[in-house]
Design a protein around this motif. Structure first.
Motif, PDB file in Angstrom:
ATOM      1  N   GLU A 122     -29.728 -24.135   2.279  1.00  0.00           N
ATOM      2  CA  GLU A 122     -28.573 -24.039   2.407  1.00  0.00           C
ATOM      3  C   GLU A 122     -28.144 -24.858   3.533  1.00  0.00           C
ATOM      4  N   THR A 123     -28.034 -24.614   4.671  1.00  0.00           N
ATOM      5  CA  THR A 123     -27.712 -25.460   6.224  1.00  0.00           C
ATOM      6  C   THR A 123     -27.176 -26.867   5.175  1.00  0.00           C
ATOM      7  N   ARG A 124     -27.539 -27.928   4.511  1.00  0.00           N
ATOM      8  CA  ARG A 124     -27.450 -29.137   3.742  1.00  0.00           C
ATOM      9  C   ARG A 124     -26.496 -29.345   3.456  1.00  0.00           C
ATOM     10  N   LYS A 125     -26.346 -27.821   2.698  1.00  0.00           N
ATOM     11  CA  LYS A 125     -25.195 -28.397   1.179  1.00  0.00           C
ATOM     12  C   LYS A 125     -24.242 -27.527   2.745  1.00  0.00           C
ATOM     13  N   GLU A 126     -24.204 -26.671   3.182  1.00  0.00           N
ATOM     14  CA  GLU A 126     -22.586 -26.008   4.018  1.00  0.00           C
ATOM     15  C   GLU A 126     -22.720 -27.800   4.980  1.00  0.00           C
ATOM     16  N   LEU A 127     -23.288 -28.304   5.351  1.00  0.00           N
ATOM     17  CA  LEU A 127     -22.934 -29.552   6.244  1.00  0.00           C
ATOM     18  C   LEU A 127     -22.149 -30.448   5.480  1.00  0.00           C
ATOM     19  N   PHE A 128     -22.664 -30.859   4.357  1.00  0.00           N
ATOM     20  CA  PHE A 128     -21.874 -31.803   3.073  1.00  0.00           C
ATOM     21  C   PHE A 128     -20.536 -30.950   3.448  1.00  0.00           C
ATOM     22  N   SER A 129     -20.614 -29.830   2.774  1.00  0.00           N
ATOM     23  CA  SER A 129     -19.352 -29.652   2.712  1.00  0.00           C
ATOM     24  C   SER A 129     -18.709 -29.079   3.516  1.00  0.00           C
ATOM     25  N   VAL A 130     -19.042 -28.746   5.227  1.00  0.00           N
ATOM     26  CA  VAL A 130     -18.152 -28.911   6.179  1.00  0.00           C
ATOM     27  C   VAL A 130     -17.845 -30.008   6.631  1.00  0.00           C
ATOM     28  N   SER A 131     -18.493 -31.421   7.103  1.00  0.00           N
ATOM     29  CA  SER A 131     -18.542 -32.401   7.373  1.00  0.00           C
ATOM     30  C   SER A 131     -16.938 -32.912   6.425  1.00  0.00           C
ATOM     31  N   GLU A 132     -17.017 -32.988   4.780  1.00  0.00           N
ATOM     32  CA  GLU A 132     -16.065 -32.906   4.574  1.00  0.00           C
ATOM     33  C   GLU A 132     -14.675 -32.766   4.883  1.00  0.00           C
ATOM     34  N   ALA A 133     -14.384 -31.318   4.992  1.00  0.00           N
ATOM     35  CA  ALA A 133     -13.313 -30.449   5.439  1.00  0.00           C
ATOM     36  C   ALA A 133     -12.817 -31.122   6.292  1.00  0.00           C
ATOM     37  N   ALA A 134     -13.808 -31.143   7.489  1.00  0.00           N
ATOM     38  CA  ALA A 134     -13.649 -31.175   9.335  1.00  0.00           C
ATOM     39  C   ALA A 134     -13.624 -33.250   8.456  1.00  0.00           C
ATOM     40  N   ARG A 135     -13.522 -34.003   8.626  1.00  0.00           N
ATOM     41  CA  ARG A 135     -12.878 -35.027   8.064  1.00  0.00           C
ATOM     42  C   ARG A 135     -11.679 -35.049   7.114  1.00  0.00           C
ATOM     43  N   LYS A 136     -10.839 -34.229   6.225  1.00  0.00           N
ATOM     44  CA  LYS A 136     -10.491 -33.603   6.759  1.00  0.00           C
ATOM     45  C   LYS A 136      -8.709 -33.430   7.476  1.00  0.00           C
ATOM     46  N   GLY A 137      -9.210 -32.651   8.071  1.00  0.00           N
ATOM     47  CA  GLY A 137      -8.346 -32.004   9.685  1.00  0.00           C
ATOM     48  C   GLY A 137      -8.364 -30.480   9.273  1.00  0.00           C
ATOM     49  N   ASP A 138      -9.819 -30.326   8.733  1.00  0.00           N
ATOM     50  CA  ASP A 138      -9.637 -28.112   8.482  1.00  0.00           C
ATOM     51  C   ASP A 138     -10.504 -28.514  10.191  1.00  0.00           C
ATOM     52  N   LYS A 139      -9.724 -27.079  10.990  1.00  0.00           N
ATOM     53  CA  LYS A 139     -10.026 -27.329  12.151  1.00  0.00           C
ATOM     54  C   LYS A 139     -10.706 -25.900  12.113  1.00  0.00           C
ATOM     55  N   ASN A 140     -11.500 -25.340  11.479  1.00  0.00           N
ATOM     56  CA  ASN A 140     -11.885 -24.590  11.196  1.00  0.00           C
ATOM     57  C   ASN A 140     -13.310 -24.688  10.936  1.00  0.00           C
ATOM     58  N   SER A 141     -13.364 -25.897   9.950  1.00  0.00           N
ATOM     59  CA  SER A 141     -14.776 -26.524   9.372  1.00  0.00           C
ATOM     60  C   SER A 141     -14.751 -27.203  10.142  1.00  0.00           C
ATOM     61  N   ALA A 142     -13.645 -27.998  11.359  1.00  0.00           N
ATOM     62  CA  ALA A 142     -14.885 -28.971  11.967  1.00  0.00           C
ATOM     63  C   ALA A 142     -15.394 -28.321  13.346  1.00  0.00           C
ATOM     64  N   LYS A 143     -15.015 -26.420  14.039  1.00  0.00           N
ATOM     65  CA  LYS A 143     -15.820 -25.908  14.928  1.00  0.00           C
ATOM     66  C   LYS A 143     -17.508 -25.605  13.901  1.00  0.00           C
ATOM     67  N   ILE A 144     -17.607 -25.384  12.651  1.00  0.00           N
ATOM     68  CA  ILE A 144     -18.927 -25.428  12.294  1.00  0.00           C
ATOM     69  C   ILE A 144     -19.303 -26.464  12.564  1.00  0.00           C
ATOM     70  N   LEU A 145     -19.228 -27.591  12.194  1.00  0.00           N
ATOM     71  CA  LEU A 145     -19.652 -28.482  12.481  1.00  0.00           C
ATOM     72  C   LEU A 145     -20.173 -29.003  13.233  1.00  0.00           C
ATOM     73  N   GLU A 146     -19.233 -29.199  14.539  1.00  0.00           N
ATOM     74  CA  GLU A 146     -19.567 -28.792  15.903  1.00  0.00           C
ATOM     75  C   GLU A 146     -20.857 -28.266  16.208  1.00  0.00           C
ATOM     76  N   ASN A 147     -21.312 -26.815  15.696  1.00  0.00           N
ATOM     77  CA  ASN A 147     -22.073 -26.320  15.616  1.00  0.00           C
ATOM     78  C   ASN A 147     -23.580 -26.568  14.656  1.00  0.00           C
ATOM     79  N   ILE A 148     -23.305 -27.257  13.937  1.00  0.00           N
ATOM     80  CA  ILE A 148     -24.643 -27.725  13.650  1.00  0.00           C
ATOM     81  C   ILE A 148     -25.170 -29.182  13.807  1.00  0.00           C
ATOM     82  N   LEU A 149     -24.621 -29.842  14.484  1.00  0.00           N
ATOM     83  CA  LEU A 149     -24.971 -31.189  14.865  1.00  0.00           C
ATOM     84  C   LEU A 149     -25.846 -30.726  16.142  1.00  0.00           C
ATOM     85  N   SER A 150     -26.928 -31.686  16.398  1.00  0.00           N
ATOM     86  CA  SER A 150     -27.370 -31.373  17.425  1.00  0.00           C
ATOM     87  C   SER A 150     -26.574 -32.485  18.948  1.00  0.00           C
TER      88      SER A 150
END
Length: 330
Positions: free
Chosen positions: A302-330
């Motif tokens: 479940e987290t893996r799927k979310e990680l791929f999704s929010v990574s793409e959205a963050a890379r495209k400039g979505d700020k909310n996804s960027a925050k989620i990605l920052e929380n997931i990355l070690s």
């Protein structure tokens, strides 16, 4: 005492002969098991290892490399290493009939979290749970920017292509500051488009570096040091003390200088040693700095799927996804 009848004597003799035969077989093949595996006579024990690739490597086969390491280990320890190549699916199916002693695998193999045994020594930051280490990386890849005629100063959405090899390329791009709506193609198609001059730059991995060499293409490569999920790990699965001790020795062998210095044979990097010289400037630069960030090898599906999704959205400039990605990355 009353004598046995002739039929009973014959039955007893047959039973005795059968027992002797079974005992002889067990003595001759002490490592035989229900799978029909037999231990070569010159070895005193056996370790079973499953190897699973989860990302494209450099050149050659990581399984073949492990077999080479196993021969070094076998000569020193007198223990045979049986290596079986699996996909994640075939490994999950085979696990229903029993687990191996060791597992070689990459990130995003979620069921490994349920079967790996804690390691007593060194820990790797992306392979821990509850403060304990459960895996060690024996090789790694790296993300690179490639160009044929640029200096990497003008990378943009219009001139840069992303090569998608099923890894967390978007997280590598985001952490390197490459945000925007970059075109993305499957890895083989991407490098063809790049070499045909459709794009000035391409984001890829060490696998692309060797693809270019195969085509005799002159390409400059810039190593990215912000993020990596291209690790191949080893975990111990056996709970038997004797097997665990032998498995620890095997991991130590694979991580030894003698084996690690051979990684250029398969175009992979070492996590702990410098194995490339000045003749390989791109790989030498990549090995000089271990990427700062990564993802835990034991992420749930479940987290893996979310990680791929929010990574793409963050890379495209979505700020909310960027925050989620920052929380997931070690």
């Amino acid at each position: 005492m009353k004598a046995f009848s002739k039929p009973v004597k014959i039955a007893l003799l047959c039973a005795l002969a059968l027992c002797i035969l079974l005992f002889s077989c067990l003595f001759a093949y002490p490592a035989s098991n229900r799978r029909g595996e037999q231990l070569p006579q010159e070895y005193a024990g056996i370790l079973r290892l499953w190897h699973i690739d989860s990302f494209e490597g450099g050149v050659g086969s990581r399984a073949a490399f492990l077999r080479g390491a196993a021969k070094i280990f076998e000569k020193k320890n007198g223990i045979y290493v049986l290596i079986t190549v699996h996909t994640p699916t075939s490994a999950a199916i085979a696990a229903q009939d029993g687990l191996p002693d060791l597992l070689s695998y990459g990130t995003y193999l979620d069921f490994a979290a349920e079967i790996a045994q804690p390691l007593g020594g060194e820990k790797f930051p992306f392979a821990t749970a509850g403060g304990k280490g459960y895996a060690l990386p024996w090789c790694r890849g790296n993300y690179f920017l490639f160009t044929r005629d640029g200096d990497f100063s003008d990378v943009s959405e219009s001139n840069t292509l992303f090569s998608d090899g099923g890894t967390l390329m978007d997280a590598a791009a985001y952490t390197a500051g490459l945000t925007g709506n970059f075109p993305v193609m499957q890895s083989t198609a991407a490098y063809v488009q790049f070499l045909n001059g459709k794009y000035k730059y391409m984001l890829g991995t060490q696998r692309d570096l060797f693809r270019f060499r195969t085509r005799k293409a002159e390409v400059q490569a810039k190593a990215l040091s912000s993020f990596c999920d291209l690790y191949q790990y080893l975990s111990i699965l056996s709970e038997e003390e004797g097997k665990k001790s032998a498995a620890e020795n095997f991991i130590a062998c694979v991580l030894s200088e003698e084996v690690q210095e051979k990684l250029p044979q398969i175009g992979m990097l070492s996590v702990s040693r410098e194995v490339y010289g000045a003749e390989e400037p791109a790989l030498q630069a990549a090995q000089s700095v271990l990427p700062e960030r990564g993802v835990n090898v034991f992420l749930s599906e479940e987290t893996r799927k979310e990680l791929f999704s929010v990574s793409e959205a963050a890379r495209k400039g979505d700020k909310n996804s960027a925050k989620i990605l920052e929380n997931i990355l070690s």
